[in-house]
Design an enzyme around this catalytic site. Structure first.
Site, PDB file in Angstrom:
ATOM      1  N   HIS A   1       2.663   9.669  -1.484  1.00 36.24           N
ATOM      2  CA  HIS A   1       3.892  10.249  -2.036  1.00 36.24           C
ATOM      3  C   HIS A   1       4.126  11.653  -1.508  1.00 36.24           C
ATOM      4  CE1 HIS A   1       3.711   6.896  -4.766  1.00 36.24           C
ATOM      5  NE2 HIS A   1       2.575   7.303  -5.293  1.00 36.24           N
TER       6      HIS A   1
ATOM      7  N   HIS B   1       5.859   2.915  -6.097  1.00 35.63           N
ATOM      8  CA  HIS B   1       4.877   2.067  -5.432  1.00 35.63           C
ATOM      9  C   HIS B   1       5.506   0.727  -5.073  1.00 35.63           C
ATOM     10  CE1 HIS B   1       2.928   4.597  -8.511  1.00 35.63           C
ATOM     11  NE2 HIS B   1       2.177   4.945  -7.491  1.00 35.63           N
TER      12      HIS B   1
END
Lengths: 333, 333
Positions: free
Chosen positions: B57, B219
């Protein structure tokens, strides 16, 4: 084609409108003719710097407008040169009477249109000098280019010359500095994937599932070779090897190193490649005095990276360290 | 799978090594257990802030370590929670004796491992308070999550609480502030494409050529709906509509707005979407007091974007404006 756009014909205009809204403290956008200009331009007594080129390489150039870097940027349509009237309007808007430096990447259309604009400006009493950036070691001549293409060194030249202009360099000295940056900078890039120009609607080129292209141009122009996917270690060694050999960079040279993402590559991968680059340069005895890791000169959503090295003396390093405040680069604010 | 990596098992480690080399003035990386820590930690007399979560991320969280933001970040493997021993080691390393705030995104593994680490720390005399961020309005419960997922508000909470810690807020006051940020922040994201976890080697989910997913998780967890590709205008309206309706944000509310890229989306498109967002919020009478446009909480090379709005009073805006110097966020340095 899946993109976050409305009408493919309006992508540049609508994106610039967003840039202006997001960074009103730093810059303004003017349309028809279209250019991005420092909020406080013209800056009295300072030589101004104008760059530009096709859009789709953001943050270059529009994200580099601001204190310590560009006075104005002229964005063309995606992968298309800006027109002479854009460049002329921007140049006249930023000139405070002491002249304007044009920093031009070596693509035939860019060079021609900046030349025409410079002539128009000079006819109106604006003193203009242009410096061509042609740092891409991958190939001699290319689609859209006679000689070498201009790529990553452009970013470093804009930062360093921007600082020098703030310090009060006159136009002749600034142009000489810019030529020196170009002469000491070398780059090469590679692609894992192609990119899609919105108005075209399909990928610029095709790459197989397990193929990568070494020496790619920032518009997808062919590079040196296609090869099978390799580890980051090998890819970095090939890119760095070509760059180092070209100047050549030697042991004890100090460099500013840029590890640049092509737009679609995660930051995680860029840092991983940067670590490989440091190992390789250390092996050559080359000293990374300053570094930049991130997306600075991109090709829309292309996945890949490029390496730029600039051999830097104390003057260049000192100018590099000077304050800069733009959307994309900011330090010592 | 085409990625700029070496061994898929070493991606996080090698990327962190590059981060450390590129930003040695700001942070250090320690391995086994692995965490990223401010170069000057522990800062005497200051409550420390630790966050963390799965890697992939970036820049969140490791790119937010530095003055005015995080004291440490604990990166797990890609899309995998950090382990309690990582979190415990980071927490103990940054504690100067006045306590540590854990900022935790609401994913089951993260919450559990941060809780275990907090217990271990408290057994060793370190005072820890944790605040859970659960700002994603897309869905109740999800893969890996009971309740709402934690997404973009995490970035804003880390900046604002980081500033408050520098100002000398004690732990109780800092935790209360962080809860207030979470209560006033809402987000929703969308994807044009999937992403590929290196150790898995194939896309996390499948999206058709003309399909997008609204309400996607970071995700790749399922969102609210799949729909046909639409214009940026409509996509932005749907995301912003869901976010605005949830708090709800009302006329004359001041907000900090983040238009975030998922990793593979060009900056040009993000600015275009930002311009749509401003139009929509203006239509509601909502005032964008501050804004952030770029890649801050990403999902590897996923193409797409997310919108985060934080209702901000004068205290939050003032803390937002305080200096910050991290790899990814820097102003008033």
């Amino acid at each position: 084609m899946k993109k976050l756009i409305n009408d493919p014909q309006n992508v540049v205009r609508e994106s610039l409108a967003g840039l202006a809204l997001a960074h009103a403290d730093i810059l303004k956008v003017r349309f028809d003719p279209t250019y991005v200009i420092r909020a406080d331009a013209p800056v009295a007594g300072k030589v101004a710097i104008v760059s530009g080129g096709g859009s789709g390489h953001e943050p270059m150039h529009v994200g580099f407008v601001g204190k310590g870097m560009l006075d104005a940027a002229c964005p063309g349509q995606v992968f298309t040169s800006p027109t002479p009237d854009q460049i002329e309007a921007a140049t006249r808007a930023v000139d405070s009477g002491v002249g304007v430096l044009h920093i031009v990447k070596n693509y035939t259309g860019d060079v021609m249109n900046f030349e025409m604009a410079a002539e128009l400006c000079q006819g109106n009493g604006v003193n203009v000098q242009a410096v061509i950036i042609n740092d891409d070691v991958a190939v001699e001549n290319s689609l859209f280019t006679a000689g070498r293409r201009g790529v990553g060194t452009t970013v470093l030249a804009e930062k360093i010359c921007g600082a020098a202009a703030e310090r009060g360099y006159d136009l002749a000295r600034l142009a000489a500095l810019c030529r020196r940056v170009n002469e000491n900078g070398r780059s090469m890039g590679m692609a894992l994937t192609s990119c899609t120009v919105p108005a075209v609607g399909k990928p610029t080129f095709e790459l197989g599932e397990n193929e990568i292209e070494m020496g790619i141009g920032i518009h997808g122009e062919p590079g040196r070779e296609r090869m099978a996917v390799a580890q980051a270690r090998e890819i970095t060694a090939r890119l760095a090897g070509a760059v180092v050999a070209d100047l050549p960079f030697r042991s004890n040279h100090q460099v500013i190193a840029m590890l640049n993402g092509m737009g679609g590559t995660p930051l995680m991968e860029l840092y991983l490649v940067y670590q490989e680059l440091e190992k390789i340069l250390r092996g050559h005895g080359i000293v990374i005095a300053r570094r930049l890791v991130g997306n600075y000169i991109t090709s829309l959503e292309m996945a890949g990276c490029s390496i730029t090295l600039l051999k830097a003396d104390d003057e260049l390093l000192s100018l590099w360290d000077d304050p800069v405040l733009t959307p994309a680069l900011r330090w010592r604010i």
